[in-house]
Structures are given as structure tokens and as C-alpha cells.
Design a protein around this motif. Structure first.
Motif, PDB file in Angstrom:
ATOM      1  N   ALA A  95      66.565  -5.410 -39.593  1.00 41.02           N
ATOM      2  CA  ALA A  95      67.738  -5.095 -38.775  1.00 41.02           C
ATOM      3  C   ALA A  95      67.962  -3.590 -38.685  1.00 41.02           C
ATOM      4  O   ALA A  95      68.246  -3.049 -37.610  1.00 41.02           O
ATOM      5  N   ASN A  96      67.830  -2.888 -39.805  1.00 33.36           N
ATOM      6  CA  ASN A  96      68.071  -1.447 -39.815  1.00 33.36           C
ATOM      7  C   ASN A  96      67.000  -0.670 -39.067  1.00 33.36           C
ATOM      8  O   ASN A  96      67.265   0.423 -38.566  1.00 33.36           O
ATOM      9  N   LEU A  97      65.812  -1.227 -39.008  1.00 31.36           N
ATOM     10  CA  LEU A  97      64.733  -0.557 -38.286  1.00 31.36           C
ATOM     11  C   LEU A  97      65.128  -0.310 -36.829  1.00 31.36           C
ATOM     12  O   LEU A  97      64.791   0.724 -36.244  1.00 31.36           O
ATOM     13  N   VAL A  98      65.865  -1.256 -36.260  1.00 35.72           N
ATOM     14  CA  VAL A  98      66.335  -1.119 -34.883  1.00 35.72           C
ATOM     15  C   VAL A  98      67.755  -0.559 -34.828  1.00 35.72           C
ATOM     16  O   VAL A  98      68.075   0.298 -34.006  1.00 35.72           O
ATOM     17  N   ALA A  99      68.614  -1.025 -35.742  1.00 36.19           N
ATOM     18  CA  ALA A  99      70.038  -0.697 -35.648  1.00 36.19           C
ATOM     19  C   ALA A  99      70.320   0.768 -35.917  1.00 36.19           C
ATOM     20  O   ALA A  99      71.220   1.347 -35.293  1.00 36.19           O
ATOM     21  N   ILE A 100      69.602   1.404 -36.841  1.00 40.92           N
ATOM     22  CA  ILE A 100      69.918   2.794 -37.182  1.00 40.92           C
ATOM     23  C   ILE A 100      69.750   3.712 -35.969  1.00 40.92           C
ATOM     24  O   ILE A 100      70.686   4.431 -35.604  1.00 40.92           O
ATOM     25  N   PRO A 101      68.601   3.737 -35.307  1.00 40.09           N
ATOM     26  CA  PRO A 101      68.520   4.591 -34.115  1.00 40.09           C
ATOM     27  C   PRO A 101      69.408   4.093 -32.973  1.00 40.09           C
ATOM     28  O   PRO A 101      69.959   4.893 -32.211  1.00 40.09           O
ATOM     29  N   TRP A 102      69.559   2.796 -32.850  1.00 41.63           N
ATOM     30  CA  TRP A 102      70.372   2.222 -31.766  1.00 41.63           C
ATOM     31  C   TRP A 102      71.824   2.671 -31.881  1.00 41.63           C
ATOM     32  O   TRP A 102      72.459   3.073 -30.901  1.00 41.63           O
ATOM     33  N   VAL A 103      72.361   2.608 -33.107  1.00 38.29           N
ATOM     34  CA  VAL A 103      73.756   2.978 -33.323  1.00 38.29           C
ATOM     35  C   VAL A 103      73.917   4.496 -33.382  1.00 38.29           C
ATOM     36  O   VAL A 103      74.820   5.059 -32.752  1.00 38.29           O
ATOM     37  N   SER A 104      73.042   5.168 -34.128  1.00 35.02           N
ATOM     38  CA  SER A 104      73.228   6.601 -34.381  1.00 35.02           C
ATOM     39  C   SER A 104      72.876   7.472 -33.182  1.00 35.02           C
ATOM     40  O   SER A 104      73.518   8.511 -32.962  1.00 35.02           O
ATOM     41  N   LEU A 105      71.874   7.058 -32.420  1.00 37.71           N
ATOM     42  CA  LEU A 105      71.416   7.908 -31.319  1.00 37.71           C
ATOM     43  C   LEU A 105      71.932   7.472 -29.951  1.00 37.71           C
ATOM     44  O   LEU A 105      71.866   8.246 -28.998  1.00 37.71           O
ATOM     45  N   LEU A 106      72.450   6.236 -29.857  1.00 37.73           N
ATOM     46  CA  LEU A 106      72.909   5.746 -28.560  1.00 37.73           C
ATOM     47  C   LEU A 106      74.403   5.406 -28.556  1.00 37.73           C
ATOM     48  O   LEU A 106      75.197   6.008 -27.838  1.00 37.73           O
ATOM     49  N   ILE A 107      74.792   4.426 -29.382  1.00 36.05           N
ATOM     50  CA  ILE A 107      76.166   3.926 -29.306  1.00 36.05           C
ATOM     51  C   ILE A 107      77.177   4.973 -29.776  1.00 36.05           C
ATOM     52  O   ILE A 107      78.175   5.237 -29.091  1.00 36.05           O
ATOM     53  N   THR A 108      76.926   5.578 -30.944  1.00 33.22           N
ATOM     54  CA  THR A 108      77.891   6.542 -31.478  1.00 33.22           C
ATOM     55  C   THR A 108      78.077   7.761 -30.566  1.00 33.22           C
ATOM     56  O   THR A 108      79.225   8.157 -30.295  1.00 33.22           O
ATOM     57  N   PRO A 109      77.004   8.393 -30.058  1.00 33.65           N
ATOM     58  CA  PRO A 109      77.230   9.524 -29.134  1.00 33.65           C
ATOM     59  C   PRO A 109      78.025   9.128 -27.902  1.00 33.65           C
ATOM     60  O   PRO A 109      78.876   9.895 -27.429  1.00 33.65           O
ATOM     61  N   LEU A 110      77.771   7.926 -27.375  1.00 35.47           N
ATOM     62  CA  LEU A 110      78.525   7.486 -26.203  1.00 35.47           C
ATOM     63  C   LEU A 110      79.994   7.244 -26.553  1.00 35.47           C
ATOM     64  O   LEU A 110      80.893   7.567 -25.758  1.00 35.47           O
ATOM     65  N   ALA A 111      80.257   6.688 -27.735  1.00 38.49           N
ATOM     66  CA  ALA A 111      81.642   6.468 -28.154  1.00 38.49           C
ATOM     67  C   ALA A 111      82.379   7.794 -28.318  1.00 38.49           C
ATOM     68  O   ALA A 111      83.544   7.926 -27.928  1.00 38.49           O
ATOM     69  N   LEU A 112      81.703   8.785 -28.873  1.00 39.56           N
ATOM     70  CA  LEU A 112      82.320  10.103 -29.029  1.00 39.56           C
ATOM     71  C   LEU A 112      82.505  10.796 -27.682  1.00 39.56           C
ATOM     72  O   LEU A 112      83.496  11.506 -27.470  1.00 39.56           O
ATOM     73  N   LEU A 113      81.558  10.586 -26.788  1.00 39.45           N
ATOM     74  CA  LEU A 113      81.704  11.157 -25.440  1.00 39.45           C
ATOM     75  C   LEU A 113      82.904  10.532 -24.735  1.00 39.45           C
ATOM     76  O   LEU A 113      83.636  11.214 -24.004  1.00 39.45           O
ATOM     77  N   ALA A 114      83.127   9.236 -24.994  1.00 42.61           N
ATOM     78  CA  ALA A 114      84.287   8.559 -24.404  1.00 42.61           C
ATOM     79  C   ALA A 114      85.596   9.108 -24.954  1.00 42.61           C
ATOM     80  O   ALA A 114      86.636   9.037 -24.287  1.00 42.61           O
ATOM     81  N   VAL A 115      85.576   9.660 -26.177  1.00 38.43           N
ATOM     82  CA  VAL A 115      86.763  10.302 -26.732  1.00 38.43           C
ATOM     83  C   VAL A 115      87.095  11.563 -25.953  1.00 38.43           C
ATOM     84  O   VAL A 115      88.275  11.878 -25.712  1.00 38.43           O
ATOM     85  N   LEU A 116      86.057  12.281 -25.520  1.00 40.86           N
ATOM     86  CA  LEU A 116      86.262  13.594 -24.903  1.00 40.86           C
ATOM     87  C   LEU A 116      86.558  13.527 -23.416  1.00 40.86           C
ATOM     88  O   LEU A 116      87.242  14.386 -22.883  1.00 40.86           O
ATOM     89  N   ILE A 117      86.024  12.527 -22.720  1.00 36.40           N
ATOM     90  CA  ILE A 117      86.224  12.468 -21.271  1.00 36.40           C
ATOM     91  C   ILE A 117      86.918  11.162 -20.895  1.00 36.40           C
ATOM     92  O   ILE A 117      86.679  10.123 -21.513  1.00 36.40           O
ATOM     93  N   PRO A 118      87.780  11.177 -19.897  1.00 35.37           N
ATOM     94  CA  PRO A 118      88.554   9.984 -19.551  1.00 35.37           C
ATOM     95  C   PRO A 118      87.777   8.948 -18.738  1.00 35.37           C
ATOM     96  O   PRO A 118      88.237   7.820 -18.599  1.00 35.37           O
TER      97      PRO A 118
END
Length: 806
Positions: free
Chosen positions: A439-462
Motif C-alpha cells: 500500500a505504501n509503495l503507491v500511497a506515499i508518492p500518491w499522497v505526498s506528491l499529488l494529493i497534498t500539494p493540491l490540497a495546499l494549493l486549494a488553501v491558497l487559491i479560491p
């Protein structure tokens, strides 16, 4: 230096394990000895060997002083249950409940009584009247006015409140909620009252901490508005602002089963990634600004920018332990590079560990502390062993060389984390995920490099696009996790290993992860074996063990013989999503090594006795269910039986017999299944909620045959039960009252309590879970609150009873 850091940690841990904090003379003596050792080491080099002892003393003294200060900020016993009018500020993110809202509240003033001193921070629940019935069934008073549509962080309110001291259920292998409250500085808990009417005083209090909490609140609100129907919106909220309460309990169970829980909140990996991204961008821009590098080197500029970004993200995360650890590590690295020095990664980790404990000494009690620092230590160990063992060079193999080196390092890190976390996960949670590496083999890059940056970008822009993309990626990730979680043997579950087995397992991990060439590495597997193969002792034949669990205002009893396990009632339901089954019973049974129940008895239909039944039946195999419930109220089970007087069976030399009911009663409580347990070693009578009518019937039918060494007091000590004739027939030596702390029914009734005078009286609200061992050596009783006593545990005022448990 490393030994000194270890000494400081052990000293802090030692203070956290104390049942009583030492007095001022003892602390001054410890401080003086520590300073003396430091001074001696400064003057005489051989004395540096005493620095770890000095560090341990300093850690102990600091943690004790911190604890004493926190203990002084608690609600006095005299103020429990009083209605008070207070003015203060909503200090954190309000959490939505089934029938209201809960929030931390910083008290500013108490109306009309300057002599009253309340704790600085309290936790309040604001219930609506519509939910009052459901709240009352748990024994928690809820007489509040309907809360407003939104209670916002940073608002100042004038509220009528009723408070009690921080007090929670205490069960073997259970979560110490009192410790959690103590670490967060909560000095009291309580409810908002209806009168006088609550009033918002200020829309926002302009202080830095409250402004940060309001910003977190606004981000959460905006996410909810953009994704109103998204089932996994809570995951994005957790990744953006660290609000783990936003994630549904079912999702946490899925993440735990697949071993990716560490990714579903703001972790060190996410903070480091953000710091590197911001630092890299600033470095590129800094080099392009004319003359900027002459005033400040680009490397220093990007380090400062990266650390500042990490600080903002850590504050946004609520300053949790994993975020603290990463921030302090990045800070130590930044200071070293800024000053032109170089520090080993292990030394930086050690200083970060000390910094966390100086900031919050009680963090040493939390699972997250050990898992967070342990994971980083494992990665550093693997990195060193890889270098010592000759890891593949990135310069070999042409174009495939770097890819091969990266893949090898990644797999080695995954292997280290999976293996190294086994002792801690078994000790803390009695389980670990077998599919975690996949699970971590896929989830770590999926969450850290894709989902989290997009979530933080959503914090900054409406614009909703980043949030929608992150949600879409989350849906795919969770679908994959759900598929993996269905695999057979996805999770290894077992009993809680003893302390010596955990220590042996840690030694085994150290051997297995040591560099190539270290002799005896294979012995690591032998040291790991006790973790899995050593099971808790069970009672011998003809003996039995009974645990009356502390589930609040309700009842749940576990009976264990040499080879069988029975559960008598399952405690209350606290909401539609939480009940005693999932909160207390299943973790307890797993820790005791119980993988199958031979029987489950549901005494009657009241929810404080059957509220956890569905969770128990869903979580553990059960051979049969006996109850007095009508078919419409029975939980679904393949083998449901009525409990009828005269039914008896023998397990491992222990006789079980139903004494009641003979026929269904018109009164629900008098339908309760009464069970008597007897062996050559002793006897116990379990009575459910029977009242005076059923008691008279039992005395008429059985008379002196009711005599039992231990009595589970009928109906929690209500005045409708425990008639003198019944007590005379049973003649118990020990009486156990299963009651909730300051329950709204005021059980046990004072008159009933006095009827048991002269016998040993035990109460789950004051003693925690109660373990009773019926053995050839006699009856042995263990009070969980006494056995696991820590200095922050509440000490309620007991009735005048020289015979009760201490």
C-alpha cells in the motif's frame, strides 16, 4: 552527547510513569545533583561519563515541574456540578457531534464571583435539546439550548456551564483519555446550559493563537462549501490543516488495515516536501534578483524561506508531535548550515527529540511520539547500514544505475519501516498491516506528491479545481486501499505482548537491520519470536477470571475460563457512530488474546447494556447469543437463544447457570438475564438491571442457594433494587457497582450504598475496570485505576468506606 540525549528522554519518561510527583525538596535535590555533575564534568574530563545521569535528572525535574504546574490548573472538587456563567474564547476548531458541537474554551472571567478560580482551558459540549434523550442514555447530562449554526474559533462567548474534573473510563490496554486531556491543558470538561441564554460577545479576538485557529476554521468551511457531498473531504481537510476529526472512523479503520494512517494527516514527510519546494523556488528567484545574493547568499535565503514555510504549515497543523519533530529537525539543520557547520542526521534527530520534550514533556506518553521518532531513526539506520554495506552506486550501470540505486534504497527503507515498527505496533495496538509495504509503495508518492500539494494549493487559491482534483485522486486511492484491505490476512492481530517480549523484539530489529558483516544477524528472528508466540496466561481448570469493564453508565463483563470466553452485556451506545463495543470491548478482547467468544449474553433491551452489541458481533466471531430481547430487537446472529431460568452448562470445570427470567416480565428491567457462575474456587452472581420484583422472585425460588462470594449490584445501585431480603440471601463478600462518573441518575443511591456497609464495595467510576481472579489461593481483585495509577489521573472524592478498593 547521544547518551545524554537518551538520558534526558528516560528521565522525562520516568517522571511520566510516577503515581505521585516528588515534592519540592526532592526536585531541588535532583536539580542540585544534576548541576553538580555538569560542573564537575566541565572541570574534570573523566567526569563527563556522568553527563547522561545529569541529563536524566534534568529531564525528570523538568517534566515533574511541568506536571505540577499543569495539575494546579484543574477544577476544584467543590465546583463539580455547579452552574456557572463564564466569559471566554473558543480556542480551537469546533467539532460537530451527532446532537451538537464540542470545542475548547479559554476562560476569561466568571460572572458574579471573583473568588472562583477556573482552569484556564476547559472542553465544552453544546448539545441541542432534540438530542437530549440520546445523550441521557449514556448518563451524560445534556440540558443545553440548541447551538447556533456555527460556533467559530476565535469568538468570545458568555455561557452558562456545568463542569466536572477531567475523568474518563480506565480499562486494561485502553486509551488513556485523561492523559490526552492533561497533555492538551484541559482542566475541566462540561456542558453548556440553557439559562441564562448564551450570548456571543465578540466575533473575533485578535490574538495570534486565535487568529491561526480562525484561519484553520475558514479553510475547513471553504472545503466543505466546495465539496459538500464528497465522502472523502475529511481526508483533504486533515492533510491541509491537520484536523483528524474530519476523517470518518470507518476510513481510519481502512487506513489502519492498509498501514497508511501516517499519511492521512500532516506528517513530517509532507512538511519536509513543502519546505524543500518553497526553499527551491525562493533560491531560484533569489539568484535572479540583482544584488540579492550579495546581501544574503542564496543558500541561506532558501533555507530561511523553507523553514518559515515549515513553521506556517506546522502551525496550520495544530502543532502536533510529528510536525514538531520535523520543524525542530529542519530548524537544527538550518542553524547548522547557516552557521557554516555540519551536524550528523542522528544528532539533529536527537536535538529535535529533546526540543519536543522541553516543549511538551508528556509527549513521551503518546504513541505518535515513539512512532514518529522511531520511523526517522529506522530510516537513518538503514541509510548508514546501506553505506556500510556497499549500496549500489548511482554511477554504475549506465542509465539504469541511478534508477536501480533509487529503487534499492526505496525498498530497503520500506523493509526497515515495516520490520522496525512491528514491536511498537504490537505493543501499542496489538496489530500491524501485512499489506503495508504494498500500500505504501503507491500511497506515499500518491499522497505526498499529488494529493497534498493540491490540497495546499486549494488553501491558497479560491478556485475549486485543485480541491476537486485532490478529491478525485483521493477516491482512486481509497478504492485501491479498500481492494487491498479485502485480501485474506491483510492484518495480523494478536494479544498484547509482555514488556520483556517487546524489549527482545527491539533488539531483534536492531540485529536484522545492522550492516552486512555483523555476526549473528540471523538471531534477530529468534528475538522477534516471543512477540508473536507468547500469549497471555489463562485461568487454570476450575478457576475463572472476571473483568467488569469501565464503560461509563452501562454494563459490560468479560468472563474467562481455561479455554472459553463469555461477554455479559456490551455497554452503551454513545452516538450512532460510537459505542462501547468498538471503543472499549474489541480493543480489550484483542489485547487479551481473545479471537472468539463462546457466548454473548444480552440481559435486556436497554441501550446501556446492548449498545455495543452490533460492533462486537461484527468485530469478533461469536458462537451463540443468549438474550431476553424480543425478536425485533435482537441483533442478527445465526444462533440466537433465549436466556431462561434452569439453563446450565459446564466450561472447564466452571458451572454457568441462568437463574432468571422464568417468563417475560412486563417491566423491561425485570426481564434481565441473571447468571450465576460457580466453581470450586468461588462464585459470582451477575444480575443485570433486575428490580425489587425480580429479586423477590429469585429469593422465593432459590433462597440460600443464591449465596455468592461476589455480587454485581443490580441496576447500578438504583434504589429500586438491592432489597434487604435479596442481600441477605446472596450474602456477598464483595459488591461491584458498575456506574458512570457523576452520572445523571446519581447511581448508586446513598441508601443502597449503605445497605452494602460491612462488605467490600467497588465502583467502576472510582476504581476503573475491576479484575476478579477466582483461584485456589482465594479471590484476587485488581483495580485498574490503582494498578496503572499516574499522577495526572483523577482522584474522585470517595464515600466514607474503609473497605473500598484503594
Amino acid at each position: 552527547m547521544n547518551l545524554a540525549i537518551i538520558g534526558f528522554v528516560l528521565g522525562t519518561l520516568g517522571a511520566a510513569r510516577q503515581a505521585e510527583l516528588p515534592g519540592t525538596p526532592g526536585l531541588l535535590a535532583g536539580l542540585g545533583l544534576a548541576l553538580g555533575l555538569v560542573a564537575l564534568a566541565a572541570c574534570w574530563r573523566p567526569a563527563t561519563r556522568g553527563l547522561p545521569v545529569a541529563a536524566a535528572l534534568l529531564g525528570f525535574v523538568w517534566a515533574s515541574l511541568w506536571g505540577a504546574t499543569a495539575l494546579s490548573d484543574r477544577l476544584p472538587h467543590a465546583l463539580e456540578g455547579r452552574d456557572l456563567v463564564v466569559t471566554g474564547v473558543v480556542a480551537g476548531l469546533p467539532q460537530t457531534l451527532e446532537y451538537g458541537v464540542r470545542f475548547d474554551f479559554d476562560v476569561d472571567t466568571v460572572d458574579n464571583d471573583v473568588a472562583i478560580r477556573l482552569p484556564r482551558r476547559i472542553s465544552l459540549a453544546w448539545y441541542a435539546r432534540a438530542g437530549r434523550h440520546a445523550i441521557e442514555r449514556t448518563g451524560e447530562a445534556g440540558d443545553g439550548a440548541p447551538p447556533p449554526q456555527a460556533v467559530r474559533a476565535g469568538e468570545r462567548w458568555r455561557l452558562a456551564v456545568r463542569l466536572k474534573r477531567p475523568h474518563a473510563s480506565l480499562n486494561p490496554h485502553g486509551f488513556d483519555f485523561e492523559s490526552w486531556l492533561f497533555e492538551r491543558g484541559i482542566g475541566a470538561t462540561g456542558n453548556v446550559r440553557a439559562t441564562p441564554e448564551p450570548r456571543r460577545v465578540d466575533a473575533l479576538v485578535w490574538r495570534p493563537g486565535y487568529l491561526i485557529e480562525r484561519a484553520r476554521d475558514l479553510i475547513r468551511t471553504r472545503f466543505a462549501a466546495k465539496l459538500p457531498d464528497a465522502p472523502y473531504r475529511g481526508v483533504l481537510v486533515a492533510l491541509a490543516i491537520g484536523d483528524q476529526n474530519a476523517v470518518e472512523p470507518e476510513l481510519w479503520r481502512l487506513f489502519g488495515r492498509t498501514g497508511i494512517t501516517h499519511l492521512m494527516s500532516i506528517s513530517g514527510l509532507h512538511i519536509t516536501m513543502l519546505a524543500a519546494l518553497v526553499g527551491g523556488l525562493v533560491g531560484v528567484l533569489w539568484r535572479r534578483l540583482p544584488g540579492a545574493s550579495l546581501r544574503l547568499p542564496a543558500q541561506r535565503a532558501q533555507i530561511a524561506a523553507g523553514w518559515f514555510a515549515a513553521l506556517l504549515y506546522t502551525l496550520l497543523a495544530g502543532f502536533a508531535v510529528p510536525a514538531q519533530r520535523t520543524l525542530f529537525m529542519l530548524g537544527a539543520t538550518a542553524i547548522g548550515v547557516w552557521g557554516g557547520g555540519h551536524y550528523a542526521a542522528g544528532r539533529i534527530l536527537g536535538w529535535a527529540l529533546v526540543a519536543v520534550l522541553i516543549w511538551d514533556p508528556l509527549a513521551v506518553q503518546s504513541a505518535g511520539f515513539w512512532l514518529s521518532f522511531g520511523a526517522v531513526a529506522l530510516l537513518l539506520t538503514v541509510a548508514r547500514s546501506g553505506q556500510a554495506g556497499g549500496a549500489p552506486s548511482a554511477g554504475r550501470g549506465g542509465l539504469l544505475g541511478p534508477a536501480l540505486a533509487a529503487s534499492t534504497g526505496w525498498l530497503r527503507a520500506q523493509w526497515a519501516i515495516t520490520l522496525g515498527m512491528i514491536p511498537a505496533l504490537l505493543a501499542l495496538f496489538q496489530q500491524f498491516s501485512l499489506i503495508s509495504p504494498i500500500a505504501n509503495l503507491v500511497a506515499i508518492p500518491w499522497v505526498s506528491l499529488l494529493i497534498t500539494p493540491l490540497a495546499l494549493l486549494a488553501v491558497l487559491i479560491p478556485h475549486p479545481a485543485p480541491l476537486e482534483a485532490a478529491n478525485w485522486l483521493s477516491e482512486w486511492l481509497i478504492a485501491g486501499c479498500a481492494w487491498l484491505a479485502q485480501w485474506p490476512f491483510a492484518v495480523w492481530q494478536q494479544a498484547a505482548p509482555p514488556g520483556w517480549a517487546v524489549a527482545a523484539g527491539l533488539l531483534g530489529v536492531a540485529l536484522l537491520l545492522s550492516p552486512r558483516g555483523v555476526p549473528g544477524r540471523w538471531l534477530g528472528w529468534l528475538y522477534l519470536a516471543p512477540l508473536v508466540f507468547v500469549m497471555p496466561a489463562r485461568p487454570p481448570t476450575a478457576s475463572f477470571h472476571v473483568t467488569v469493564l469501565d464503560v461509563g453508565q452501562g454494563l459490560a463483563v468479560h468472563v474467562q475460563t481455561a479455554a472459553r470466553d463469555l461477554l455479559y452485556d456490551t455497554g452503551p451506545a454513545y452516538s450512532t457512530e460510537a459505542d462501547a463495543g468498538q471503543r472499549f470491548l474489541l480493543p480489550y478482547l484483542r489485547a487479551r488474546g481473545v479471537s472468539r467468544l463462546s457466548g454473548l449474553v444480552l440481559t435486556h433491551a436497554d441501550s446501556d447494556h446492548t449498545g455495543g452489541a452490533r460492533s462486537v458481533l461484527a468485530g469478533i466471531d461469536t458462537e451463540w447469543v443468549a438474550s431476553s430481547l424480543v425478536p425485533a430487537k435482537q441483533p442478527p446472529h445465526a444462533r440466537s437463544l433465549p436466556c431462561r431460568a434452569g439453563e446450565r452448562w459446564l466450561w472447564d470445570g466452571v458451572l454457568f447457570e441462568f437463574l432468571h427470567p422464568v417468563e417475560p416480565s412486563a417491566r423491561e428491567n425485570d426481564r434481565s438475564c441473571v447468571l450465576r457462575i460457580q466453581s470450586a474456587q468461588g462464585s459470582m452472581l451477575l444480575t443485570g438491571d433486575i428490580e425489587a420484583g425480580a429479586e423477590r422472585e429469585l429469593v422465593r425460588r432459590y433462597g440460600a442457594a443464591l449465596r455468592s462470594q461476589v455480587l454485581l449490584v443490580p441496576h447500578h445501585g438504583s434504589r429500586t433494587s438491592s432489597t434487604p431480603e435479596f442481600l441477605q440471601a446472596v450474602a456477598p463478600e464483595v459488591a461491584v457497582f458498575p456506574v458512570g462518573y457523576r452520572n445523571r441518575f446519581r447511581h448508586p443511591h446513598p441508601l443502597v450504598w449503605q445497605r452494602y456497609d460491612g462488605r467490600r464495595r467497588l465502583r467502576t467510576d472510582l476504581d476503573g475496570a475491576l479484575g476478579l481472579d477466582f483461584t485456589p489461593d482465594g479471590l484476587a481483585i485488581r483495580s485498574e485505576r490503582a494498578y496503572t495509577r499516574r499522577y495526572w489521573h483523577d482522584r474522585p472524592e470517595r464515600p466514607d468506606d474503609a473497605l473500598s478498593a484503594r
